[in-house]
Design a protein around this motif. Structure first.
Motif: not given
Length: 542
Positions: A444-460, A462-469
């Protein structure tokens, strides 16, 4: 997360506004995609009267700086204003306290309204608004979503009361700043002076006051008689605006459906069999509200997992009939939901419709051909490679029959599947630790910006980030950071490239754009159009 919360008891979802699991409704300004298909008169009544609105759970806190769950949303955005809201129909921001704004990658200059008044009748000045935002972002305040909505870089607030302007400057570029500000309630000086007031009351400039509170049972909102500055025509004298809104806590969908049918409540989100039961009553109107979320199916890309191979992920995704999976999850209400066509939902800036062609199509034969081309051999109903059987661990939580159906589709092409369905916390623990190969990924995403969604697919990771894949593509992560620091057409172009790369690498299979179905009595209709949930309610002559 902090959603529209009309509220249906929702299954487990990941909130893109924070690395937590949440029970969420539709996004705060969700788009009405199917308006009052039956029942519900369209001619608005005079201002006044009472509407009873179902809350699916008790608020965790009334303090707008402290609340975590979406259940508080109907109170927060009725009693507090924000600088802007967002209309997903036009994909444009609309002013609330702000009249206009100039955006750069690292700053926003707002021209503010000069007629805004706090609940106590005092003027709400640019200096007051700056003080509220400073308090919200102060680490000592402990606002749980401050950095997610407004970025991690320090912010400077420059107010000019004479010119009615407020300039917000970020120490580093953050292209989602305007989107994040949509979510930040503005607290008046009386509330900042005595923060204890916020735990049991409201000190804002919104159209309603919190007149009564029976914690865990009900909350009563009373319309101010001097509110003239709201968005989309939301004023005290607007046709159909209720004088009183009673927010009644009803945890059970079944109970809420019974009360809606009996006429003791007027507005409720519902799902499953209870929604079907209510839909059979021709006097009840239904509005389908799209969220800013995007659910997908993902594979664990960490080393040592068979799904680290993109061609294995490709084959597994080809084995999944997304529409059938949706039916397994939602049953008859699946017809309200659109299949995902990219990484982002269609109502979000940065969405690239052309990526629809990259989504793997359902074909068990093609899935088997992909595995064969990747060096796997089918024998005796199993696939092997280098002496290893193709086995995947599928994890799931509260998604009806979807978990079992997903596992069965993979088994149908000869994959050895170990299915583990747990409660919400168990699923999140497995996801966080990487103890999975395949799972439904509910964002789910509360704001109209891609940053939140993308943080689950790229970046840091866990546990430092939310790139769970566990996507280890450093170049793609850097590209996403560049997109997050951009605005306008440049940001859209960069996000389109990110989506293309994710889909071509089979980092996810877009599944569905979730919705919330809201049911209303004959005396109520909804005028969403960028308004938070409680402000969208209008009484009718029906």
């Amino acid at each position: 997360m902090r959603g529209m919360s009309m509220s249906v008891k929702s299954p487990l979802r990941l909130a893109a506004a924070a690395a937590v699991v949440t029970l969420a409704g539709a996004a705060c300004s969700g788009e009405s995609t199917s308006n009052a298909t039956k029942g519900g008169g369209s001619e608005l009544a005079a201002p006044g009267g009472t509407v009873t609105y179902r809350m699916a759970g008790a608020p965790d806190s009334l303090d707008p700086f402290k609340t975590v769950t979406g259940t508080t949303t109907p109170i927060t955005y009725a009693t507090y204003d924000t600088l802007v809201q967002y209309n997903p129909k036009t994909k444009a921001y609309i002013g609330v306290v702000a009249k206009s704004w100039e955006v750069t990658p690292s700053s926003i200059k707002f021209q503010l309204r000069s007629d805004v008044k706090c609940r106590d009748g005092s003027a709400f000045t640019p200096t007051d608004i700056a003080a509220s935002l400073k308090a919200y972002t102060d680490p000592k305040t402990g606002s749980p979503y401050a950095t997610r909505w407004l970025g991690k870089a320090p912010l400077t607030f420059t107010a000019d009361d004479a010119g009615s302007t407020l300039t917000i400057t970020a120490a580093e570029p953050f292209g989602a700043l305007l989107a994040g500000l949509k979510m930040v309630p503005l607290v008046c000086p009386a509330g900042l002076k005595d923060r204890a007031k916020l735990a049991s009351g409201a000190e804002g400039s919104g159209p309603y006051e919190l007149a009564d509170s029976k914690p865990g049972l009900s909350y009563t909102l009373k319309l101010r008689d001097d509110y003239t500055w709201g968005p989309s025509g939301m004023t005290s004298g607007a046709p159909g605006v209720p004088e009183t809104i009673v927010l009644k806590v009803i945890n059970s969908d079944a109970t809420a459906a019974n009360e809606l049918l009996a006429g003791t409540i007027d507005v409720s989100g519902l799902g499953g069999v209870d929604a079907q039961r209510v839909q059979s009553n021709k006097s009840i109107a239904k509005t389908v509200v799209a969220t800013q979320g995007q659910w997908s199916v993902v594979g664990n890309e960490a080393a040592g997992h068979v799904t680290a191979d993109p061609e294995v992920r490709h084959a597994l995704f080809q084995a999944i009939d997304r529409r059938a999976l949706l039916l397994a999850y939602l049953g008859a209400t699946a017809s309200d939901v659109e299949l995902g066509t990219s990484v982002l939902p269609p109502n979000m800036p940065g969405y690239d419709a052309s990526t629809k062609e990259l989504v793997p199509q359902f074909s068990p034969d093609a899935a088997k051909a992909t595995l064969s081309a990747a060096g796997w051999t089918e024998s005796g109903g199993h696939w092997t490679k280098d002496g290893k059987v193709l086995q995947v661990r599928v994890i799931g939580a509260g998604w009806g029959n979807a978990n079992e159906y997903l596992a069965s589709q993979l088994k149908n092409i000869g994959v050895d599947v170990k299915l583990s369905v747990t409660d919400d916390n168990g699923w999140l623990a497995d996801l966080s630790s990487g103890n999975y190969d395949i799972t439904i990924f509910p964002i789910d995403n509360s704001i109209e910006a891609p940053t939140g969604v993308m943080s689950f697919y790229v970046g840091a990771l866990p546990p430092a980030g939310t790139n769970f894949i566990r996507n280890g593509d450093a170049e793609l992560s850097a590209l996403a950071d560049k997109a997050a620091a951009s605005v306008g057409a440049e940001a859209d172009k960069l996000w389109a490239t990110v989506q293309t790369k994710l889909l071509r690498n089979y980092d996810l299979l877009p599944w569905q754009v979730p919705v919330t179905s809201i049911y209303t009595s004959p005396k109520v209709t909804l005028q969403i159009n960028g308004l938070p949930s409680t402000l969208a309610i209008r009484r009718t002559k029906g």
